[in-house]
Design an enzyme around this catalytic site. Structure first.
Site, PDB file in Angstrom:
ATOM      1  CD  GLU A 264      -2.918  -1.211   0.462  1.00  0.00           C
ATOM      2  OE1 GLU A 264      -3.092  -0.242  -0.301  1.00  0.00           O
ATOM      3  OE2 GLU A 264      -3.636  -2.219   0.453  1.00  0.00           O
TER       4      GLU A 264
ATOM      5  CB  CYS B 214      -1.672   7.150   1.257  1.00  0.00           C
ATOM      6  SG  CYS B 214      -2.581   5.909   2.128  1.00  0.00           S
TER       7      CYS B 214
END
Ligand code: ADP
Length: 481
Positions: free
Chosen positions: A256, A290
């Site tokens: 990720e 993010c």
């Protein structure tokens, strides 16, 4: 207001469910970014501690894999309830080590706990399939097996939720797990270790190893043949490095990585809703996410109204210690992070961007950065290409839907995207044209334990949460019958 840790936060390493000192006897400091003060010292795990944790994981792993899924699920369910019951304690620790507001920290606790509940329910739904061979002379049985010992490397921005998202799925699948939390924020994860002990997780199954030397510890573990899986959340640069290291052993990995989320506002958007969504997508966690909206591409017809309203909302946000009630925006996590954010802002200004609010480092202690809006941001500005990870909104104008989509996709990243429109045909078209793993349509917040979280392109691969999340920790086995 006192900015001290609550009693009972562990500061040693969790080695298979026991608190121990680092084998070197050394510690490192955890800092409150709002004032630069040392919160506490924590044990500094060495490669030797890593080897010991892996040995315990291997020893406990077979029994954990053979533990009835219902029993694994019930431990996770108890862990969920304990995190909920200790929510204020967790939130206080999160605020102190990350800097985010107490409100954001509480919402992280809720979000983080949900992964434990979700995977407590998924543990009993691991299934395979049975098919007849087309030739008619046999059956094809497909089963799912736990992949084995897992190393989970987590970032500092959501120290609870990024840990539960990985630990919940791995334990539900039947895998023993070693967590290496970010060096900036080990305390929340150490507190979570106590939850698993109290929930009845057997010894050896979970270790939590904070360290000031991540490369040394992680390389030792990746090089060990007993480790079967690496799950990483962090920057794209470190992700690429870890994939290269893992390649030597063909280690299974999930990544990720960074994002550069576009936020599109079309001329037919509900502007009230778009401004609310923009604030949520940009300012949740102070911009340190993010999935945070990185660039706002706004239709020329509504650009002025949208930018004016976003600016007045951003300018009203009060910075301060995250534990103070009136604070809307805490500090950035480190000076390094603040320097990077400011460098992106300076670059945009040099290329002609206009500062609508904020835009410079304030005087005084703590790594604060004001909520900032820049408009007239020139193509080629670094903050359109790179992840900002701070409270800075960059606004650009577009003329056509095609231009908006082209601008949105003009990045090596592909994690999240957001757009606002009231036209259902346009919504369908744009959602399918955007090259990201996750899309918010008329929504500024998309994270949900029940939804598959993850990216495409250089934002990584693999999914977390949802029914997909547990697959990352399972191998497929074919048995010919
Ligand atoms: P950020 O820049 O946001 O801190 P990083 O990718 O550097 O993101 O950090 C995410 C996680 O990766 C943290 O737990 C950190 O300790 C770890 N990490 C950073 N560099 C390395 C490395 N070379 N090897 C292993 N882990 C690393």
């Amino acid at each position: 207001m006192t900015y001290t840790l609550p009693a009972g936060v562990p500061t040693q390493l969790w080695l298979g469910g026991k608190l121990v000192d680092s084998s070197s006897g050394t510690t490192f400091s955890v800092i409150d970014p709002a004032n630069g003060k040392v919160l506490t010292e924590v044990g500094d795990a060495t490669p030797e501690d890593g080897r010991q944790a892996l040995g315990l994981a291997v020893a406990a792993g077979l029994e954990w894999a053979a533990t009835p899924p219902r029993a694994r699920g019930e431990i996770l369910r108890r862990a969920f309830e304990l995190v909920q019951a200790r929510a204020d304690n967790f939130a206080r620790v999160i605020t102190l080590e990350v800097g985010k507001t107490f409100t954001d920290a509480r919402s992280e606790v809720h979000y983080g706990a949900e992964f434990l509940r979700w995977f407590s329910e998924e543990a009993v739904r691991i299934s395979g399939r049975l098919a007849a061979a087309p030739s008619g002379n046999g059956r094809i049985l497909v089963t799912k097996e736990p992949v084995g010992p897992v190393l989970a490397i987590t970032p500092w921005n959501f120290p609870l939720a990024m840990a539960t998202r990985k630990i919940g799925a791995a334990l539900a699948a039947g895998c023993p797990t070693i967590v290496k939390p970010a060096e900036e924020t080990p305390l929340t994860t150490l507190l979570l270790g106590q939850v698993f002990v109290d929930a009845g997780l057997p010894p050896g199954v979970l270790s939590i190893l904070p360290t000031s030397d991540a490369p040394a510890l992680v390389e030792t573990l990746i090089d060990s043949p007993q480790l079967r899986k690496l799950t990483f959340t962090g920057s794209t640069g470190v992700g690429k490095l870890l994939i290269r290291q893992s390649a030597n052993r063909l280690l299974r990995t999930s990544m990720e990585l960074g994002g550069n989320a576009p936020f599109l506002v079309f001329d037919d958007a509900d502007i009230d809703a778009a401004v609310e969504g923009a604030l949520a997508a940009k300012m949740r966690n102070g911009g340190e996410a993010c999935t945070a909206a990185n660039r706002f591409h706004v239709a020329r017809e509504v650009a002025e109204e949208f930018t004016d309203r976003l600016t007045s909302r951003m300018a009203a946000l009060q910075t301060g210690h995250g534990l103070d009630k009136q604070t809307d925006l805490g500090p950035l996590v480190t000076e390094k992070q603040r320097t990077q954010v400011d460098a992106l802002v300076r670059d945009a200004i040099e290329r002609g961007a206009r500062v609508r609010t904020g835009g410079s480092i304030p005087e005084g202690p703590g790594t604060f950065y004001p909520a900032t809006v820049l408009d007239q941001v020139a193509a080629g500005s670094r903050l359109l290409q790179e992840e900002i990870f701070g409270p800075v909104a960059a606004v650009c104008v577009f003329d056509t839907e095609e231009d908006a989509i082209a601008a949105a996709n003009d990045t090596p990243y592909g994690l999240a995207a957001y757009f606002y429109t009231r036209d259902i045909d346009r919504a369908t078209r744009v959602a399918s044209a955007l090259k990201t793993g996750m899309i918010g349509v008329n929504r500024g917040v998309i994270s949900d334990a029940a939804a598959p979280f993850g990216g495409v392109k250089e934002s990584g691969f693999g999914r977390e949460g949802s029914v997909e999340g547990i697959e990352e920790y399972l191998d497929t086995k074919y048995i010919a019958l």
